[in-house]
Design an enzyme around this catalytic site. Structure first.
Site, PDB file in Angstrom:
ATOM      1  N   GLU A 134       9.323 106.899  53.058  1.00 61.00           N
ATOM      2  CA  GLU A 134       9.193 108.358  53.055  1.00 61.00           C
ATOM      3  C   GLU A 134      10.179 108.996  54.036  1.00 61.00           C
ATOM      4  OE1 GLU A 134       8.025 110.480  51.211  1.00 61.00           O
ATOM      5  OE2 GLU A 134       7.660 112.273  52.414  1.00 61.00           O
TER       6      GLU A 134
ATOM      7  N   CYS B 155      12.492 125.075  36.737  1.00 59.74           N
ATOM      8  CA  CYS B 155      12.547 126.389  36.121  1.00 59.74           C
ATOM      9  C   CYS B 155      11.281 127.187  36.420  1.00 59.74           C
ATOM     10  CB  CYS B 155      12.748 126.339  34.611  1.00 59.74           C
ATOM     11  SG  CYS B 155      14.274 125.572  34.110  1.00 59.74           S
TER      12      CYS B 155
ATOM     13  N   TRP C 208      16.524 125.373  36.689  1.00 63.32           N
ATOM     14  CA  TRP C 208      16.913 124.038  37.139  1.00 63.32           C
ATOM     15  C   TRP C 208      17.551 123.402  35.911  1.00 63.32           C
ATOM     16  CZ3 TRP C 208      15.695 118.864  36.010  1.00 63.32           C
ATOM     17  CH2 TRP C 208      16.070 117.935  36.990  1.00 63.32           C
TER      18      TRP C 208
ATOM     19  N   LYS D 113      10.933 121.453  43.060  1.00 66.17           N
ATOM     20  CA  LYS D 113       9.631 121.102  43.622  1.00 66.17           C
ATOM     21  C   LYS D 113       8.742 120.466  42.576  1.00 66.17           C
ATOM     22  CE  LYS D 113       6.532 121.402  46.899  1.00 66.17           C
ATOM     23  NZ  LYS D 113       6.742 120.337  47.890  1.00 66.17           N
TER      24      LYS D 113
ATOM     25  N   ASN E  99      11.205 127.143  30.026  1.00 65.22           N
ATOM     26  CA  ASN E  99      11.135 126.014  30.953  1.00 65.22           C
ATOM     27  C   ASN E  99      10.733 124.803  30.122  1.00 65.22           C
ATOM     28  OD1 ASN E  99      10.520 124.195  32.997  1.00 65.22           O
ATOM     29  ND2 ASN E  99       8.594 125.206  33.566  1.00 65.22           N
ATOM     30  N   GLY E 100      11.478 123.705  30.245  1.00 63.36           N
ATOM     31  CA  GLY E 100      11.138 122.513  29.463  1.00 63.36           C
ATOM     32  C   GLY E 100      12.369 121.987  28.747  1.00 63.36           C
TER      33      GLY E 100
ATOM     34  N   GLU F 267      16.815 113.752  50.854  1.00 65.84           N
ATOM     35  CA  GLU F 267      16.533 114.978  50.099  1.00 65.84           C
ATOM     36  C   GLU F 267      17.164 116.203  50.735  1.00 65.84           C
ATOM     37  OE1 GLU F 267      12.196 114.937  48.006  1.00 65.84           O
ATOM     38  OE2 GLU F 267      12.175 114.740  50.171  1.00 65.84           O
TER      39      GLU F 267
ATOM     40  N   HIS G  34      17.398  89.996  54.583  1.00 69.94           N
ATOM     41  CA  HIS G  34      17.785  89.557  53.244  1.00 69.94           C
ATOM     42  C   HIS G  34      18.805  90.503  52.614  1.00 69.94           C
ATOM     43  CE1 HIS G  34      14.740  86.504  53.443  1.00 69.94           C
ATOM     44  NE2 HIS G  34      13.830  87.424  53.741  1.00 69.94           N
TER      45      HIS G  34
ATOM     46  N   ARG H 108      11.316 126.158  42.385  1.00 73.59           N
ATOM     47  CA  ARG H 108      11.262 125.379  41.146  1.00 73.59           C
ATOM     48  C   ARG H 108      12.648 125.139  40.545  1.00 73.59           C
ATOM     49  NH1 ARG H 108       6.150 125.263  38.946  1.00 73.59           N
ATOM     50  NH2 ARG H 108       7.033 124.738  36.925  1.00 73.59           N
TER      51      ARG H 108
ATOM     52  N   LYS I  86      12.985 111.685  52.894  1.00 73.37           N
ATOM     53  CA  LYS I  86      13.096 113.033  53.493  1.00 73.37           C
ATOM     54  C   LYS I  86      14.530 113.308  53.906  1.00 73.37           C
ATOM     55  CE  LYS I  86      10.291 114.678  52.486  1.00 73.37           C
ATOM     56  NZ  LYS I  86       9.290 114.136  51.707  1.00 73.37           N
TER      57      LYS I  86
HETATM   58  C1  G6P Z   1       9.759 116.215  42.966  1.00 72.27           C
HETATM   59  C2  G6P Z   1       9.684 116.806  44.359  1.00 72.27           C
HETATM   60  C3  G6P Z   1       9.109 115.773  45.331  1.00 72.27           C
HETATM   61  C4  G6P Z   1       7.762 115.286  44.815  1.00 72.27           C
HETATM   62  C5  G6P Z   1       7.849 114.741  43.392  1.00 72.27           C
HETATM   63  C6  G6P Z   1       6.487 114.480  42.801  1.00 72.27           C
HETATM   64  O1  G6P Z   1      10.719 115.233  42.926  1.00 72.27           O
HETATM   65  O2  G6P Z   1      10.968 117.214  44.798  1.00 72.27           O
HETATM   66  O3  G6P Z   1       8.945 116.363  46.611  1.00 72.27           O
HETATM   67  O4  G6P Z   1       7.287 114.282  45.669  1.00 72.27           O
HETATM   68  O5  G6P Z   1       8.490 115.697  42.550  1.00 72.27           O
HETATM   69  O6  G6P Z   1       5.821 115.703  42.665  1.00 72.27           O
HETATM   70  P1  G6P Z   1       4.257 115.867  42.561  1.00 72.27           P
HETATM   71  O7  G6P Z   1       4.052 117.349  42.438  1.00 72.27           O
HETATM   72  O8  G6P Z   1       3.814 115.127  41.342  1.00 72.27           O
HETATM   73  O9  G6P Z   1       3.656 115.299  43.806  1.00 72.27           O
END
Ligand code: G6P
Length: 610
Positions: free
Chosen positions: A483, A2, A73, A605, A99-100, A490, A506, A27, A487
Site C-alpha cells: 500500500e 466520468c 475519464w 476514484k 459514463n461507461g 499514484e 530473490h 471521477r 500510494k
Molecule cells: C481506483 C482508485 C483506488 C481504489 C480502487 C478500488 O483504482 O483509484 O484508490 O483503491 O479503484 O476502488 P474501490 O472503490 O472498489 O475500493
C-alpha cells in the site's frame, strides 16, 4: 470514472452544473463539458479540468434552467475538445453525456456509417447519439422512447443523461452498470453519478438500478425500466452533509482524509465495539453470522487499495479465526471460472461500491449461489445493494483519488469481523477482551502517529527527487508495504515496489545502491529479528533506509538513516498505525514535486469500466 450531473428547476442550471462537476471531478478530469437548454442547446466543452471550462464561459449570460454536465475519464479517444462530452445529434436536437463503455460500438458505428451518418469524435458515446437519432428519425418516437429502443441494441455499460434543445421541460437519464442518482428537491430535480453534486440542495434521493431510466419534468418524474414498465421507487434520505465533502481548511482532500482517520475509525467502531458488554456487534451481518462462522473458506475480492486491505483481512481471519482465506483481484476472479463450493462465502471490499470488476465478482458469486457480503463505504452504492448483506465503513465521503481513510476503515472492519469470528473458535475470553480493549485504543494511537507529520515532511524533502523506492514488510505489514508503494506511485509518479521483506534477496536486492531508498516496516512483532537482518543487508549495499518501528525501540537508530516511531500495539492491529507514515510520506513527496495530489494523472476514484 466520468462524472455526470444534471439539473431541471428554477435555478440557473450552469451554477448547479459547474459546482456539481467540481465535486465530481475526482471521477475523471480529462475534459469537462455542459449542455444548457436556453431556447436552444448551448454546448460548451473543453479538454482539461472544470476550471479550464469555466474560464471559457460567459457565465452571467447562461440563463437556462435545464442542463447536463460531464467530467471525463477517457476510454475511447484521447482527451481533447472534440472527444469531450456532451455529444450532440447531427440535427442539433439533443445532447447526451455518458459514463461507461459501449462494447459493440464498432459494429454499431459501421452500420450507422452505411446509413449515411458521419462522426466527429473517436468516442463510443457519439455512436450512441447517432443510434438514438436514427431510431428517432425512422420511427418518429418521442425522445425517451427512442432512447429506450436504441439502448436495446447496446452491449456494454452506461450512465446517460440527455436533454433536448426543443423541449425545455425534459431531462432523461438511464443506467446500466454506471451509477446514477436522482435528487428530489422542491420543484427541482438533480442528477449525479453520486450524491456529491446533489447534497447541497437535497438529501432525498432515488437510486436508479441497472436497466432503469428516469424521465424528469419540472412537475415530477417517472422511473421506468428500459422495457417501459413504470416503477414505484423508494426515496432514500442521505445522512451526509456538505461539510463532509469540503476541504475544511486543509490544502488537499488527501491530507484532510489522512487526518480524519482517528474519527473515521471511531465511527466505524461506534455501536459495534461494545467495551462495556465485552462484545462486537456487526449489525449488518447479524442475520448471516452463522453462515459466516461456519464457512469452510472465505474468498475476498477487491481492487487497488481495497485489495491491499483484503490481504490484511487474510492475515486477520486466518490468524485470529483459523478460517482459510483466499484473496483475489476481482478482475481476475471473474474471468477464470472460479471454483466455489458449498461452505464457501465471498466478501467483496470496495470504497465506492461501484468498481466494475468487484461488482462482477458479486454477480459471479450470486450466479454460483454462494453467499456474498460487502464491505463498502458508499451508502446505497450498487455493491452495497447487490450483496446479501454487509458492513458500511462510515468513514464519510473520500474525495482524494488515493484512498487513505477508507483503507484503515476497511482494515478495522476486517479486524472486528476476525475477532468476532475468532471469539468462539480460537480465542480465549481473556485474549478476546484484551484485543477488544486494544481496538478501542487505536484512534488515540493513530492521533499519536499523526504527530510525526513534521518529521515525515523533513524526510520527504530529502527524497523528493528520487526515481525509485522499495517498500518492504512482513506478515501483517507486507500488505502495508504494498500500500505504501501504491500510494507513492499514484500521487508522486515515482516508481515504487512493495515486497515481502524476505523476498528481497530473490530479486529486488539487485536494485539496491546508494540511490535506492528502502522503507522498512519493522515493528517489534514475531518477524522483527528477521527484518533487522534484511535491513542489515540493505545497509551493507549502501541503500538508504527509512524504518517504521515502535516507540521505545532504539535498536534501529544507528542502523537506519531515518526512524519513524508508532505506538506499540497488538501485531494484528499494527497495519492501522504503520500505514499512516507511508500515506504522509507519499503525500509530502507529491506536494514537493508539484503533483496534483487529489487528482493524479490518468487515475479515477471510481473505476466503473473494466
Ligand atoms: C481506483 C482508485 C483506488 C481504489 C480502487 C478500488 O483504482 O483509484 O484508490 O483503491 O479503484 O476502488 P474501490 O472503490 O472498489 O475500493
Amino acid at each position: 470514472m466520468c462524472g455526470i450531473v444534471g439539473y431541471i428547476g428554477e435555478r440557473r442550471a450552469i451554477d448547479v452544473l459547474l459546482r456539481g462537476l467540481k465535486r465530481l471531478e475526482y471521477r475523471g478530469y480529462d475534459s469537462a463539458g455542459v449542455a444548457i437548454v436556453d431556447g436552444h442547446l448551448k454546448i460548451y466543452k473543453k479538454k482539461g479540468k472544470v476550471d479550464d471550462l469555466s474560464k471559457e464561459l460567459d457565465i452571467p449570460n447562461l440563463l437556462g434552467r435545464l442542463g447536463i454536465g460531464h467530467t471525463r475519464w477517457a476510454t475511447h479517444g484521447i482527451p481533447n475538445d472534440v472527444n469531450a462530452h456532451p455529444h450532440v445529434s447531427s440535427s442539433g436536437e439533443f445532447a447526451l453525456v455518458h459514463n461507461g463503455i459501449i462494447e459493440n460500438y464498432t459494429a454499431l458505428r459501421d452500420r450507422l456509417i452505411q446509413r449515411g451518418y458521419t462522426f466527429e469524435s473517436e468516442t463510443d458515446t457519439e455512436v450512441l447519439v447517432r443510434l438514438v437519432e436514427d431510431v428517432r428519425e425512422t420511427t418518429g418516437l418521442p425522445l425517451e422512447e427512442a432512447l429506450q429502443q436504441a439502448l436495446r441494441h447496446v452491449v456494454g455499460t452506461y450512465g446517460i443523461a440527455l436533454v433536448s434543445g426543443e423541449d425545455p421541460d425534459l431531462l432523461i437519464a438511464a443506467r446500466k452498470g454506471s451509477p446514477l442518482i436522482l435528487g428530489v428537491g422542491a420543484g427541482e430535480y438533480f442528477l449525479g453519478s453520486d450524491a456529491a453534486p446533489i447534497i447541497e440542495y437535497t438529501r432525498d434521493v432515488v437510486y436508479l438500478n441497472d436497466g432503469e431510466m428516469v424521465v424528469i419534468r419540472r412537475d415530477g418524474y417517472e422511473v421506468r425500466t428500459i422495457d417501459n414498465i413504470v416503477l414505484n421507487k423508494e426515496v432514500h434520505h442521505l445522512e451526509w452533509d456538505l461539510e463532509h465533502i469540503e476541504k475544511g481548511g486543509y490544502p488537499h482532500f488527501m491530507l484532510k482524509e489522512i487526518f480524519e482517520q482517528p474519527t473515521a475509525i471511531e465511527n466505524a467502531m461506534r455501536g459495534r465495539v461494545c467495551l462495556d458488554k465485552n462484545c462486537i456487534r456487526l449489525g449488518g451481518l447479524l442475520d448471516d453470522f452463522e453462515t459466516i462462522r461456519n464457512a469452510r473458506r472465505v474468498i475476498i475480492c477487491a481492487c487497488g487499495t481495497s485489495w491491499h486491505a483484503a490481504l490484511v483481512g487474510e492475515y486477520l481471519i486466518e490468524g485470529l479465526a483459523r478460517i482459510p482465506v483466499e484473496v483475489e483481484y476481482a478482475s481476475e476472479f471473474r474471468y477464470r471460472q472460479p471454483i466455489m463450493r458449498d461452505g464457501d462465502i465471498v466478501f467483496v471490499i470496495s470504497q465506492s461500491g461501484e468498481t466494475a470488476d468487484t461488482l462482477a465478482a458479486v454477480r459471479e458469486a450470486k450466479r454460483q449461489e454462494i453467499p456474498v457480503f460487502g464491505i463498502c463505504n458508499t451508502v446505497g452504492s450498487t455493491i452495497a445493494r447487490e450483496t446479501d448483506a454487509g458492513v458500511y465503513l462510515h468513514a464519510g465521503p473520500e474525495i482524494g483519488v488515493a484512498s487513505t481513510k477508507t483503507f484503515t476503515g476497511q482494515v478495522i472492519v476486517l479486524a472486528m469481523l476476525a475477532l468476532e469470528l475468532g471469539r468462539d473458535r480460537t480465542l480465549s475470553d481473556d485474549t478476546f477482551t484484551a484485543y477488544l480493549q486494544e481496538l478501542g485504543r487505536i484512534p488515540e494511537k493513530i492521533r499519536a502517529v499523526l504527530e510525526s507529520d513534521d518529521l515525515i515532511r523533513d524526510i520527504a524533502q530529502l527524497y523528493r527527487y528520487t526515481s525509485n523506492f522499495l517498500y518492504l514488510g512482513r506478515g501483517y505489514n507486507f500488505p502495508v508495504a504494498l500500500e505504501g508503494a501504491l500510494k507513492l506511485k499514484e500521487i508522486s509518479y515515482i516508481h515504487a515496489e512493495g515486497y515481502p521483506a524476505a523476498e528481497m534477496k530473490h530479486g529486488p536486492i539487485a536494485l539496491i545502491d546508494q540511490f535506492m531508498p528502502v522503507v522498512f516496516v519493522a515493528i517489534k512483532d514475531s518477524t522483527y529479528d528477521k527484518i533487522v537482518s534484511n535491513i542489515e543487508e540493505v545497509v551493507a549495499r549502501k541503500g538508504h533506509v527509512i524504518a517504521i518501528t515502535d516507540e521505545g525501540n532504539g535498536q534501529l537508530d544507528n542502523l537506519c538513516e531515518h526512524v519513524i516511531r508508532v505506538p506499540a500495539t497488538e501485531e494484528f492491529l499494527s497495519p492501522l498505525l504503520t500505514v499512516i507514515p507511508l500515506q504522509l510520506l507519499s503525500y509530502h513527496i507529491a506536494v514537493m514535486r508539484g503533483c496534483d495530489v487529489d487528482q493524479p494523472r490518468n487515475l479515477a476514484k471510481s473505476v466503473t469500466v473494466e
